[in-house]
Design a protein around this motif. Structure first.
Motif, PDB file in Angstrom:
ATOM      1  N   ALA A   1      27.846  28.961  26.615  1.00  0.00           N
ATOM      2  CA  ALA A   1      27.837  29.987  27.662  1.00  0.00           C
ATOM      3  C   ALA A   1      27.464  29.383  29.004  1.00  0.00           C
ATOM      4  CB  ALA A   1      26.866  31.098  27.287  1.00  0.00           C
ATOM      5  N   PHE A   2      26.508  28.423  28.991  1.00  0.00           N
ATOM      6  CA  PHE A   2      26.121  27.763  30.241  1.00  0.00           C
ATOM      7  C   PHE A   2      27.338  27.083  30.855  1.00  0.00           C
ATOM      8  CE2 PHE A   2      21.329  27.015  29.310  1.00  0.00           C
ATOM      9  CZ  PHE A   2      21.160  28.375  29.225  1.00  0.00           C
ATOM     10  N   PHE A   3      28.141  26.527  29.988  1.00  0.00           N
ATOM     11  CA  PHE A   3      29.313  25.796  30.456  1.00  0.00           C
ATOM     12  C   PHE A   3      30.368  26.744  31.003  1.00  0.00           C
ATOM     13  CE2 PHE A   3      33.435  24.423  28.317  1.00  0.00           C
ATOM     14  CZ  PHE A   3      33.977  23.880  29.460  1.00  0.00           C
ATOM     15  N   LEU A   4      30.650  27.820  30.285  1.00  0.00           N
ATOM     16  CA  LEU A   4      31.839  28.604  30.618  1.00  0.00           C
ATOM     17  C   LEU A   4      31.621  29.853  31.469  1.00  0.00           C
ATOM     18  CD1 LEU A   4      34.354  28.843  27.655  1.00  0.00           C
ATOM     19  CD2 LEU A   4      34.746  28.010  29.950  1.00  0.00           C
ATOM     20  N   VAL A   5      30.558  30.602  31.187  1.00  0.00           N
ATOM     21  CA  VAL A   5      30.489  31.958  31.732  1.00  0.00           C
ATOM     22  C   VAL A   5      30.546  31.975  33.261  1.00  0.00           C
ATOM     23  CG1 VAL A   5      29.056  34.018  31.937  1.00  0.00           C
ATOM     24  CG2 VAL A   5      29.400  32.954  29.729  1.00  0.00           C
ATOM     25  N   LEU A   6      29.725  31.124  33.888  1.00  0.00           N
ATOM     26  CA  LEU A   6      29.719  31.128  35.354  1.00  0.00           C
ATOM     27  C   LEU A   6      31.111  30.817  35.903  1.00  0.00           C
ATOM     28  CD1 LEU A   6      27.959  31.456  37.868  1.00  0.00           C
ATOM     29  CD2 LEU A   6      27.652  28.975  37.850  1.00  0.00           C
ATOM     30  N   GLY A   7      31.740  29.808  35.328  1.00  0.00           N
ATOM     31  CA  GLY A   7      33.067  29.422  35.792  1.00  0.00           C
ATOM     32  C   GLY A   7      34.075  30.549  35.628  1.00  0.00           C
ATOM     33  N   LEU A   8      34.061  31.184  34.470  1.00  0.00           N
ATOM     34  CA  LEU A   8      35.024  32.256  34.212  1.00  0.00           C
ATOM     35  C   LEU A   8      34.809  33.428  35.162  1.00  0.00           C
ATOM     36  CD1 LEU A   8      35.098  32.276  30.316  1.00  0.00           C
ATOM     37  CD2 LEU A   8      36.943  31.629  31.845  1.00  0.00           C
ATOM     38  N   VAL A   9      33.560  33.771  35.368  1.00  0.00           N
ATOM     39  CA  VAL A   9      33.273  34.900  36.248  1.00  0.00           C
ATOM     40  C   VAL A   9      33.668  34.574  37.689  1.00  0.00           C
ATOM     41  CG1 VAL A   9      31.414  36.264  37.234  1.00  0.00           C
ATOM     42  CG2 VAL A   9      31.478  35.851  34.788  1.00  0.00           C
ATOM     43  N   LEU A  10      33.327  33.361  38.114  1.00  0.00           N
ATOM     44  CA  LEU A  10      33.704  32.977  39.473  1.00  0.00           C
ATOM     45  C   LEU A  10      35.212  32.929  39.619  1.00  0.00           C
ATOM     46  CD1 LEU A  10      31.103  30.247  40.389  1.00  0.00           C
ATOM     47  CD2 LEU A  10      31.286  32.564  41.268  1.00  0.00           C
ATOM     48  N   ASN A  11      35.879  32.601  38.539  1.00  0.00           N
ATOM     49  CA  ASN A  11      37.336  32.577  38.595  1.00  0.00           C
ATOM     50  C   ASN A  11      37.892  33.968  38.857  1.00  0.00           C
ATOM     51  OD1 ASN A  11      40.056  31.782  38.182  1.00  0.00           O
ATOM     52  ND2 ASN A  11      39.901  32.618  36.135  1.00  0.00           N
ATOM     53  N   ILE A  12      37.342  34.965  38.176  1.00  0.00           N
ATOM     54  CA  ILE A  12      37.812  36.331  38.420  1.00  0.00           C
ATOM     55  C   ILE A  12      37.457  36.760  39.846  1.00  0.00           C
ATOM     56  CG2 ILE A  12      37.594  38.743  37.710  1.00  0.00           C
ATOM     57  CD1 ILE A  12      39.025  37.122  35.658  1.00  0.00           C
ATOM     58  N   TRP A  13      36.249  36.416  40.264  1.00  0.00           N
ATOM     59  CA  TRP A  13      35.838  36.740  41.643  1.00  0.00           C
ATOM     60  C   TRP A  13      36.813  36.105  42.638  1.00  0.00           C
ATOM     61  CZ3 TRP A  13      34.122  32.852  45.110  1.00  0.00           C
ATOM     62  CH2 TRP A  13      33.674  33.328  46.341  1.00  0.00           C
TER      63      TRP A  13
ATOM     64  N   GLY B   1      42.935  50.688  45.089  1.00  0.00           N
ATOM     65  CA  GLY B   1      43.158  49.579  44.175  1.00  0.00           C
ATOM     66  C   GLY B   1      42.284  48.399  44.525  1.00  0.00           C
ATOM     67  N   LEU B   2      42.253  48.070  45.795  1.00  0.00           N
ATOM     68  CA  LEU B   2      41.482  46.914  46.242  1.00  0.00           C
ATOM     69  C   LEU B   2      39.991  47.160  46.043  1.00  0.00           C
ATOM     70  CD1 LEU B   2      42.637  44.382  47.252  1.00  0.00           C
ATOM     71  CD2 LEU B   2      42.391  45.166  49.588  1.00  0.00           C
ATOM     72  N   ARG B   3      39.599  48.407  46.269  1.00  0.00           N
ATOM     73  CA  ARG B   3      38.199  48.759  46.090  1.00  0.00           C
ATOM     74  C   ARG B   3      37.785  48.478  44.650  1.00  0.00           C
ATOM     75  NH1 ARG B   3      37.782  54.626  47.652  1.00  0.00           N
ATOM     76  NH2 ARG B   3      37.807  55.103  45.437  1.00  0.00           N
ATOM     77  N   VAL B   4      38.602  48.955  43.727  1.00  0.00           N
ATOM     78  CA  VAL B   4      38.285  48.742  42.315  1.00  0.00           C
ATOM     79  C   VAL B   4      38.281  47.256  42.000  1.00  0.00           C
ATOM     80  CG1 VAL B   4      39.115  49.097  39.984  1.00  0.00           C
ATOM     81  CG2 VAL B   4      39.189  50.967  41.617  1.00  0.00           C
ATOM     82  N   VAL B   5      39.299  46.563  42.503  1.00  0.00           N
ATOM     83  CA  VAL B   5      39.410  45.144  42.222  1.00  0.00           C
ATOM     84  C   VAL B   5      38.160  44.407  42.686  1.00  0.00           C
ATOM     85  CG1 VAL B   5      40.576  43.071  43.038  1.00  0.00           C
ATOM     86  CG2 VAL B   5      41.913  44.940  42.087  1.00  0.00           C
ATOM     87  N   LEU B   6      37.709  44.720  43.888  1.00  0.00           N
ATOM     88  CA  LEU B   6      36.585  43.961  44.440  1.00  0.00           C
ATOM     89  C   LEU B   6      35.244  44.372  43.855  1.00  0.00           C
ATOM     90  CD1 LEU B   6      37.722  43.800  48.129  1.00  0.00           C
ATOM     91  CD2 LEU B   6      37.319  41.861  46.636  1.00  0.00           C
ATOM     92  N   LEU B   7      35.079  45.655  43.598  1.00  0.00           N
ATOM     93  CA  LEU B   7      33.766  46.108  43.151  1.00  0.00           C
ATOM     94  C   LEU B   7      33.611  46.045  41.639  1.00  0.00           C
ATOM     95  CD1 LEU B   7      33.085  49.176  45.465  1.00  0.00           C
ATOM     96  CD2 LEU B   7      32.317  46.824  45.693  1.00  0.00           C
ATOM     97  N   VAL B   8      34.658  46.370  40.941  1.00  0.00           N
ATOM     98  CA  VAL B   8      34.506  46.544  39.497  1.00  0.00           C
ATOM     99  C   VAL B   8      34.909  45.306  38.704  1.00  0.00           C
ATOM    100  CG1 VAL B   8      35.182  47.942  37.535  1.00  0.00           C
ATOM    101  CG2 VAL B   8      34.886  49.012  39.756  1.00  0.00           C
ATOM    102  N   MET B   9      36.025  44.723  39.062  1.00  0.00           N
ATOM    103  CA  MET B   9      36.564  43.661  38.209  1.00  0.00           C
ATOM    104  C   MET B   9      35.598  42.487  37.980  1.00  0.00           C
ATOM    105  SD  MET B   9      39.297  44.659  36.881  1.00  0.00           S
ATOM    106  CE  MET B   9      40.511  43.492  36.344  1.00  0.00           C
ATOM    107  N   PRO B  10      34.978  41.931  39.039  1.00  0.00           N
ATOM    108  CA  PRO B  10      34.079  40.804  38.776  1.00  0.00           C
ATOM    109  C   PRO B  10      32.934  41.199  37.848  1.00  0.00           C
ATOM    110  CG  PRO B  10      34.573  40.935  41.100  1.00  0.00           C
ATOM    111  CD  PRO B  10      35.093  42.185  40.485  1.00  0.00           C
TER     112      PRO B  10
END
Lengths: 241, 398, 387
Positions: C188-200, C24-33
């Motif tokens: 996209a400049f405003f949101l995408v990086l933030g959203l992705v980092l949030n999932i990370w 589970g953790l493997r998937v979470v760390l490798l795939v989800m972000p």
């Protein structure tokens, strides 16, 4: 608890192959449980007693083979489950509920009438424990509760796994009495065990080894066990001496 | 039926006795609604830290300054009086926008030449960027209007006359549905629905893993219970609690966070009921096939924000590629959020949300259908497994 | 010392095996972000909000009304997609969400103008979606200005003014707007990086929540506990292994964001990585703190997520801290996520100075110290379950 019965077949297992994960645990098992008998499945830890019992019960999907209960293939109809009782080896009662709640929930699950509660409580002498939480119960009492739950629906087949392995003597005698009375009513019982102490309560022993089964009488089984055991201390003794 | 109700009764007892489940089902929804509500409570962005760099210091330029410093949109930072200072302050986020009035502003005006005012704003965060841009435009519009009126009057026109010139074609801008530009009306309902969605799923997906992890599931498998008795008996408490939370959160939102809720109560209730059912049956299905409760918690929670963002609730839907829309339509949230906005914000009737209602009903049917796929037997489980991270996770051989 | 190092290395390596085996953790760390990057990247593919769907209902059909319609048609950002013949149709189109801006030019519009009687044009904006509404309102303001000035100029010309004078009178001040740091107002400049980092960030918190309970919750814990191995080496190895994983995953994400999606990166990459490391340590300390008192790993995961998910909304990334109630803003300021999401924007978009960023580094450091210290206290105080 000797009971010859009238030889009607209750459970019939033919060519049962079962795998757990990638390991083949049962490799072509044939076994019949007759009406009114108490058949013990003997095996040491890891030989597949529980696997066999769960397959016979129909809760585990099997790889191949055929299991019939009262002539009905269990894969086809689940009507037999109305007349089934189960006590598992691993503790499997509802740990967050007290004894009374457990009994009542089992009554619901097994669609048993309300009046049955009083009967099983009285038989297994659980009156004093009704409001106790499960985790605080002694193992013996826990097993009595488990048996009480199993008997709620007046099962005609009882499947019990290691019910009296290492429990206190009082509970042991209560459980054995109840089981005796149960069998006298013409019901059948399939039980897993790994200790020869109570082997004489059984009618036949199905010795499980290396994925297949040999049928012995209780005496034969006991003798065989003694022979097998004799080997070990002798060697040790010789070495010690 | 009686059996089903009895199962439901015991499911409630399980929830009450499990601290985590109790918190998820009863406490967490309101808590998060409260937390998010307080975040968005101000509803609009006002008092934007702002700089007015007046390089002209004339009567006319002060007029511009006046327009921008009155009203509540901007909070003027008086220390910033040069372009350079403004630049640093913008970089450090001390201000989020500014106006620069050039040195020759009044001179050019008096010479009847066109002149320019520069408005800058911080677009690195578009919540600031969008709003400041709007406020700046409104401010300049206001200034131009005032200036034109004054100019015409200085030419000897009577105020009514100049009015006539200026308002010959008057464009009245009306913003429907959300005239105050309140972010509460825009976002908060969606936030509530994502809370209900995720916590609802989280709650009900624990039901079967709880039985499996407690080793009690075997008794259900060995019982003569019909599958529908298990499915509906176990879902019923969650559906009731979910619907209760729906009503509670909406009441809270309307009463305390001042969310605009118009439209037919009946429709709102219908939507709530369908939404809850869709979530719960979907959750029951997940619960049946989930490996264990730790796994579900991990995945579900991670999905919260993506579900919200791809649903087209904030970023206009038709700007989103079809693939993403298709994915988002797999969640009840997308259907619900859109329908709810139509009913409560736009005050539309049933015909306008019929499609969404249909969508939710189909989701319920699919959810129930999927729930019925479970068999009353299982793959044999090994007794002892390796545990990693102290969890209920069984690694495969690598 | 050598023995310590070898021990450290052994546990460091073991941690990677552990994480790899936890499927589970493997998937979470490798795939989800990565998945979230794909998802958000696609969602905001259009990036800028232009071409706002607009409808015009010209009830007059005169030369004047057609002139207004053509002004609107030429307006920046408005895209006229439909012409209707009644107010009702416009209303319907807005209700159904087919158009966002509706313009109604009334009957006798031309006639009234000829007679020098004031007349009105209705501009309707659908306010139900703010992203649209706020952009529409600016676009509408601009076109309104043009229309009104044109009509005013016409009146003044009729009164004998010069063309240039008339224009200057009505539109004396030209307005130039400059969106800084994001000149195209790219969403996209405003949101995408933030959203992705949030999932990370959420994925990583899940891992950090295993630090202590992942060890003490296993059956093998009893061996470690009863051995003579210094436990701080064990946990130090775990922490470092986790940080390595955090930084490796985020490096991949940054690479994709800046090289493939071409999100703006105005600062030095090393500076960004260092800042991210600061946050990673603070975030990890939070997970560790929770893992020190949670009953089991499932609970630990739930508690960290109960903080990590709202932390994004609370961070001021989507709703400014300044607009939140003061009390709340003061509290959330101390969450590491707040500093991170604020700081990331400042770094990538504005290349903020070291002096400015130091406040965030200070917060991270303080937070990490307190959290790690507390976890140590809890670790000592709370008896571990040794089955």
């Amino acid at each position: 608890m000797k009971n010859t019965g009238d030889k009607g077949v209750v459970i019939s297992i033919r060519g049962l192959v079962q795998k757990v994960g990638k390991r083949t645990v049962l490799n072509g098992v044939d076994l019949d449980l007759y009406r009114g008998e108490c058949l013990g499945v003997f095996g040491l830890r890891g030989t597949g007693k529980t696997t066999l019992l769960h397959a016979a019960l129909g809760v585990d999907r099997i790889k191949s083979g055929n299991i019939e209960i009262w002539g009905q293939n269990i894969a086809k109809s689940q009507a037999y489950k109305k007349k089934l009782g189960l006590v598992t080896q691993q503790p499997s009662l509802f740990a967050d509920l007290n004894v009374a709640e457990n009994l009542d929930l089992f009554r619901v699950i097994k669609k048993a009438p309300f009046e049955r509660l009083e009967d099983v409580i009285q038989r297994l002498q659980l009156e004093d424990y009704l409001h106790e939480a499960l985790p605080s119960l002694q193992v013996g009492v826990y097993q009595r509760v488990a048996l009480a739950c199993a008997l709620l629906n007046r099962p005609e087949i009882l499947i019990i796994d290691e019910i009296i392995r290492d429990i206190d003597l009082e509970s042991r005698s209560i459980i054995l009495q109840v089981l005796e009375a149960y069998l006298e009513e013409g019901n059948s019982c399939l039980c897993g065990f790994s200790n020869m102490e109570h082997v004489h309560y059984l009618d036949r022993v199905a010795w499980l080894d290396d994925g297949s089964i040999h049928i012995y009488s209780p005496d034969e089984a006991e003798n065989l066990w003694r022979e097998l055991n004799a080997v070990i201390p002798k060697k040790r003794g010789e070495q010690d001496a | 039926m009686r059996t089903m109700l009895n199962i439901a009764n015991y499911e409630v007892r399980h929830i009450l006795k499990d601290r985590v489940a109790f918190a998820i089902v009863f406490l967490a929804p309101l808590f998060y609604a409260f937390l998010m509500g307080s975040v968005y409570f101000s509803a609009a962005i006002n008092d934007v830290p702002f700089a007015l760099v007046d390089l002209d210091h004339s009567l006319a330029s002060r007029e511009v300054v006046n327009v921008f410093s009155s009203g509540q949109h901007f909070k003027i930072n008086p220390e910033i009086d040069s372009y350079e200072k403004m630049e640093t302050a913008m970089r450090e986020g001390i201000i989020r926008g500014g106006i620069v009035i050039p040195e020759d502003f009044s001179q050019k005006l008096s010479q009847k030449q066109g002149t320019e005012v520069l408005a800058v704003y911080d677009a690195s965060n578009l919540l600031w960027g969008y709003n400041v841009r709007k406020f700046a435009y409104e401010g300049m519009d206001e200034f131009n209007r005032r200036y034109a009126a004054a100019y015409l009057q200085s030419m000897g026109m009577h105020p009514t006359q100049s009015d006539e010139v200026l308002n010959m074609v008057r464009c009245s801008i009306m913003t429907w549905y959300n005239p105050t530009y309140s972010y509460i009306n825009f976002l908060y309902a969606g936030v509530i629905f994502i809370i209900l969605h995720q916590l609802g799923l989280l709650g009900i997906t624990l039901t079967i893993p709880r039985e499996k992890e407690g080793n009690t599931w075997i008794h259900y498998l060995a019982s003569p219970l019909e599958r529908w008795q298990i499915i509906f008996g176990k879902s019923l408490p969650y559906i009731i609690a979910g619907f209760f939370n729906y009503a509670l959160l909406l009441w809270f939102a309307h009463q305390f966070i001042l969310l605009k809720i118009e439209g037919s109560i009946l429709l709102i209730l219908l939507l709530g009921f369908l939404y809850t059912c869709a979530i719960m049956f979907l959750g029951f299905f997940i619960s049946l096939y989930a490996e264990n409760s730790l796994q579900i918690s991990r995945y579900l929670i991670l999905l919260s924000i993506p579900i919200f963002m791809i649903s087209g609730y904030t970023w206009p839907r038709y700007r989103i590629p079809g693939v993403i829309i298709a994915i988002s339509e797999l969640t009840p949230f997308t259907w619900m959020a859109e329908a709810f906005r139509k009913v409560t914000i736009k005050n539309l009737g049933f015909p306008d949300i019929a499609f969404n209602v249909l969508g939710l009903i189909i989701m319920i049917i699919i959810g129930i259908g999927l729930s019925f796929t479970f068999r009353k037997d299982r793959e044999p489980v090994a007794g002892d497994k390796i545990r990693v991270n102290g969890g209920l996770e069984y690694p495969r051989r690598v | 010392m050598n023995r310590m190092l070898r021990l450290f290395y052994a546990f460091f390596r073991r941690e990677f095996t552990y994480i790899w085996r936890d499927r589970g953790l493997r998937v979470v760390l490798l795939v989800m972000p990565l998945l979230s990057l794909l998802l958000f990247g696609l969602t905001y593919r259009t990036q800028v909000l232009t071409d706002i769907p607009t409808a015009i209902a010209d009830l007059d059909h005169s030369a004047q009304s057609r002139a207004v319609a053509s002004d609107i048609k030429q307006a920046e950002n408005l895209d006229v997609v439909a012409y209707y013949n009644s107010y009702e149709e416009i209303k319907r189109a807005i209700e159904k969400g087919e158009v966002v801006v509706g313009v109604v030019i009334p009957e006798k519009f031309g006639q009234q103008q000829e007679l020098r009687r004031p007349t009105r044009v209705a501009m309707i904006i659908d306010g139900s979606n703010m992203v649209y509404a706020i952009n529409s309102s600016v676009a509408v303001l601009q076109v309104v200005r043009t229309i009104e000035v044109k009509s005013g100029v016409k009146v003044l010309l009729a009164q004998g003014e010069h063309m240039q004078d008339a224009k200057n009178a009505l539109m004396a001040v030209n307005f130039v707007d400059e969106p800084w740091f994001n000149p195209t107002i790219n969403y996209a400049f405003f949101l995408v990086l933030g959203l992705v980092l949030n999932i990370w960030q959420q994925c990583c918190t899940l891992l950090s929540a295993m630090t202590i309970i992942g060890e003490t919750g296993t059956r093998s814990w009893v061996h470690l506990k009863s051995s003579s191995i210094p436990l701080f080496i064990v946990f130090l190895a775990k922490i470092l292994a986790h940080l390595v994983i955090f930084m490796a995953t985020v490096a991949v994400l940054y690479g994709l964001c800046f090289e493939v999606l071409h999100l703006p990166l105005r600062c030095d990459f090393g500076k960004l990585m260092l800042f991210t490391l600061g946050f990673a340590v603070a975030m990890h300390s939070l997970g560790t703190l929770i893992s020190s008192f949670a009953r089991n790993s499932a609970d630990a995961s739930r508690i960290v997520m109960a903080i990590a998910v709202p932390a994004f909304v609370l961070s001021g990334f989507t709703w400014p801290l300044e607009a939140m109630p003061q009390v709340l803003a003061q509290v959330v300021k101390w969450l590491p996520q707040t500093g991170f999401f604020q700081g990331v924007i400042f770094l990538t978009m504005k290349d903020a100075s070291w002096t400015y960023m130091s406040q965030y580094y200070f917060q991270f450091l303080l937070f990490a110290l307190i959290a790690y210290a507390l976890s140590m206290v809890f670790f000592r105080l709370i008896p571990q379950n040794t089955r």
